[in-house]
Design an enzyme around this catalytic site. Structure first.
Site, PDB file in Angstrom:
ATOM      1  N   GLU A 166      34.361  26.636  51.311  1.00  0.00           N
ATOM      2  CA  GLU A 166      34.665  25.879  50.099  1.00  0.00           C
ATOM      3  C   GLU A 166      36.127  26.036  49.686  1.00  0.00           C
ATOM      4  O   GLU A 166      36.489  25.685  48.576  1.00  0.00           O
ATOM      5  CB  GLU A 166      33.746  26.313  48.950  1.00  0.00           C
ATOM      6  CG  GLU A 166      33.971  27.726  48.435  1.00  0.00           C
ATOM      7  CD  GLU A 166      33.142  28.764  49.192  1.00  0.00           C
ATOM      8  OE1 GLU A 166      32.872  29.821  48.633  1.00  0.00           O
ATOM      9  OE2 GLU A 166      32.764  28.501  50.349  1.00  0.00           O
ATOM     10  N   ASP A 223      39.698  26.901  45.528  1.00  0.00           N
ATOM     11  CA  ASP A 223      38.332  27.350  45.832  1.00  0.00           C
ATOM     12  C   ASP A 223      37.371  26.735  44.817  1.00  0.00           C
ATOM     13  O   ASP A 223      37.641  26.713  43.609  1.00  0.00           O
ATOM     14  CB  ASP A 223      38.247  28.877  45.767  1.00  0.00           C
ATOM     15  CG  ASP A 223      36.884  29.381  46.219  1.00  0.00           C
ATOM     16  OD1 ASP A 223      36.684  29.487  47.427  1.00  0.00           O
ATOM     17  OD2 ASP A 223      36.032  29.657  45.351  1.00  0.00           O
ATOM     18  N   ILE A 224      36.254  26.197  45.309  1.00  0.00           N
ATOM     19  CA  ILE A 224      35.214  25.653  44.431  1.00  0.00           C
ATOM     20  C   ILE A 224      34.434  26.828  43.835  1.00  0.00           C
ATOM     21  O   ILE A 224      33.880  27.646  44.568  1.00  0.00           O
ATOM     22  CB  ILE A 224      34.271  24.705  45.193  1.00  0.00           C
ATOM     23  CG1 ILE A 224      35.064  23.524  45.776  1.00  0.00           C
ATOM     24  CG2 ILE A 224      33.176  24.187  44.271  1.00  0.00           C
ATOM     25  CD1 ILE A 224      34.229  22.578  46.604  1.00  0.00           C
TER      26      ILE A 224
END
Length: 490
Positions: free
Chosen positions: A412, A369-370
């Site tokens: 994301e 996950d960003i």
């Protein structure tokens, strides 16, 4: 013209068979993709429903924690505004915008969001009346002239004697609606007699349905939440691809028949002269030498590429059908923004790896996950957000092996499947990926981009949901431990 009729008939039969098979294959692919599209929307709707229920549950938990505090009970009895304020402000968050303590006469003793505002008369409020009469209220009503989700409950001393009540409210606004649909392709709208709100502005809901939550209406009439598709672009693209294929194949078929018709008319005499040689030989008007000489002479005078083209035409037509199918299959398996595998294809790979693992193989998965990606979108816009997604995907692709399977899970979030890799090896790859992204300088985004990664390894009897849940749990542990880190399931 018997030869003409036979050639034309046989060619049309072959073309019809190829065309029918192509229609069947494309329609089957469309039906499969449509079912996957509908399933994705159903899952997203259930996700929004769950998020909404979690918001309501958080209101009730916050109220219950405060009710169970002996200091809060003492503060209500003694009308200690400062103590109640200090307690309630600790629990204000994105899940609880307003916390009020109210005495049995309906007078507000303390507000968590405003230290010096108290003494207001709330006795006429529907939620106050309901909580005083029925012990609790969970629904929609106005608080300080703002429509809110409210949980109100009587506070009792020693669990018996009512001494007041607490109300915990969440303001119904664009931010609340946006948080419910974050990471999905859905939209949610709120409608009441006073206002209409939507998470995505200027978009009409498609395939709309109501949230299945039992809420008391309070003084707000006709209040409701509705979920629907934010856009039908994805479904429309599938329909257009199918239509374009049918049209192109139909036009190609018509043009080919016309070309074949005129070609046969033009060159039929050449083919007839060759067949006449064979007929003359059969009827003993020519001997074998004369037949050989005549055919050789005819072959030298006559050009034969047309015959080859007619034989090659059905093959070329089937090639076109296969190429079109491959193109559609590729489009349905690739995420258009990052050029990585999409979620549907990742699920197929995951099922495949689980089956292989039953025969002695093993693998690990990384849920990626960003960090703070919503902040990037909110502060810099979706164009910069897309740039960050694209470049991050490229950097991650550079960090994996040829046998690894990397794709975009949604929003994301990314998923990496690592064949023949244990937890230790997966953590090494995850750390390399995290470091590479962290130290990269983006062209259009000045800040550092970091990743949080969760690692899970195959266990005997695993299902897709089981291994993904462990990876997701590890990811959330990485988030809760400060982000920009790798956590594994153990």
């Amino acid at each position: 013209m018997k030869l003409y009729n036979k050639i034309l008939f046989l060619t049309l039969v072959q073309l019809g068979a190829i065309f029918s098979f192509g229609i069947y294959q494309i329609q089957s692919l469309y039906v499969t993709q449509k079912a996957a599209f509908d399933q994705k929307n159903l899952i997203q709707s259930e996700m929004i429903q769950k998020r909404f229920e979690e918001k309501l549950d958080q209101l009730q938990k916050t109220a219950q924690i405060l009710i169970n505090s002996q200091e809060v009970v003492t503060g209500i009895i003694s009308n200690d505004t400062d103590m109640l304020y200090n307690w309630s402000k600790l629990f204000l968050s994105s899940s609880a915008h307003k916390i009020h303590f109210i005495d049995l006469d309906g007078t507000i003793i303390s507000r968590g969001e405003s230290e010096f505002r108290f003494g207001d008369d709330a006795s006429k409020r529907f939620y106050v009346q309901q909580a005083l009469q029925n012990d609790t209220f969970l629904g929609i009503d106005k608080v300080d002239d703002k429509e809110c989700l409210i949980f109100a409950k009587r506070i009792k001393q020693y669990g018996e004697r009512p001494i007041g009540l607490i109300s915990v409210a969440l303001i119904i606004d664009d931010d609340l609606l946006s948080s419910l649909v974050q990471g999905t392709t859905m939209n949610i709208a709120y409608h009441s007699e006073n206002q209409t709100l939507s998470a995505i502005k200027h978009e009409t809901l498609s395939n709309a349905s109501s949230l299945h939550v039992m809420l008391q209406a309070g003084s707000i009439k006709e209040a409701s939440f509705t979920i629907g598709l934010a856009s039908e672009d994805e479904l429309q693209a599938l329909k257009e691809a199918r239509t374009n294929f049918f049209v192109s194949i139909g036009i190609a078929l018509i043009l080919f028949v016309l070309a074949l018709h005129f070609t046969l008319l033009k060159h039929l005499k050449e083919y007839k002269s060759l067949s006449q040689v064979l007929i003359d030989f059969y009827e003993d008007r020519l001997d074998i030498k004369e037949v050989g000489t005549t055919i050789k002479h005819t072959a030298q005078e006559r050009s034969t590429p047309e015959v080859k083209k007619i034989a090659e035409a059905p093959f070329n037509m089937s090639q076109k059908v296969a190429e079109t199918q491959d193109a559609l299959e590729h489009l349905s398996s690739i995420d258009q923004l990052t050029s990585l595998w999409n979620r549907r294809k990742l699920e197929e790979f995951l099922d495949q790896k689980l089956k292989e693992s039953e025969r002695g193989s093993f693998f690990s998965v990384l849920m990626i996950d960003i960090d703070r990606f919503k902040t990037i979108n909110d502060t810099c816009g979706h164009e910069i957000g897309d740039h960050v997604l694209e470049v991050t995907a490229q950097l991650m692709r550079q960090s994996v092996r040829a046998s690894d399977i990397l794709g975009r899970w949604g929003g994301e979030e990314f998923l990496l499947i690592l064949p023949q890799t244990d937890t230790q090896g997966a953590c090494v790859i995850a750390e390399q990926m995290r470091t590479k992204v962290k130290h990269h300088t983006f062209d259009h985004y000045a800040n550092t981009v970091t990743l949080s990664l969760g690692v899970a390894t195959y266990r005997s009897g695993d299902t897709p949901n089981a291994i993904l849940k462990r990876a997701d749990t590890a990811l959330y542990r990485a988030k809760n431990n400060g982000r920009d880190r790798v956590e594994h399931e153990d």
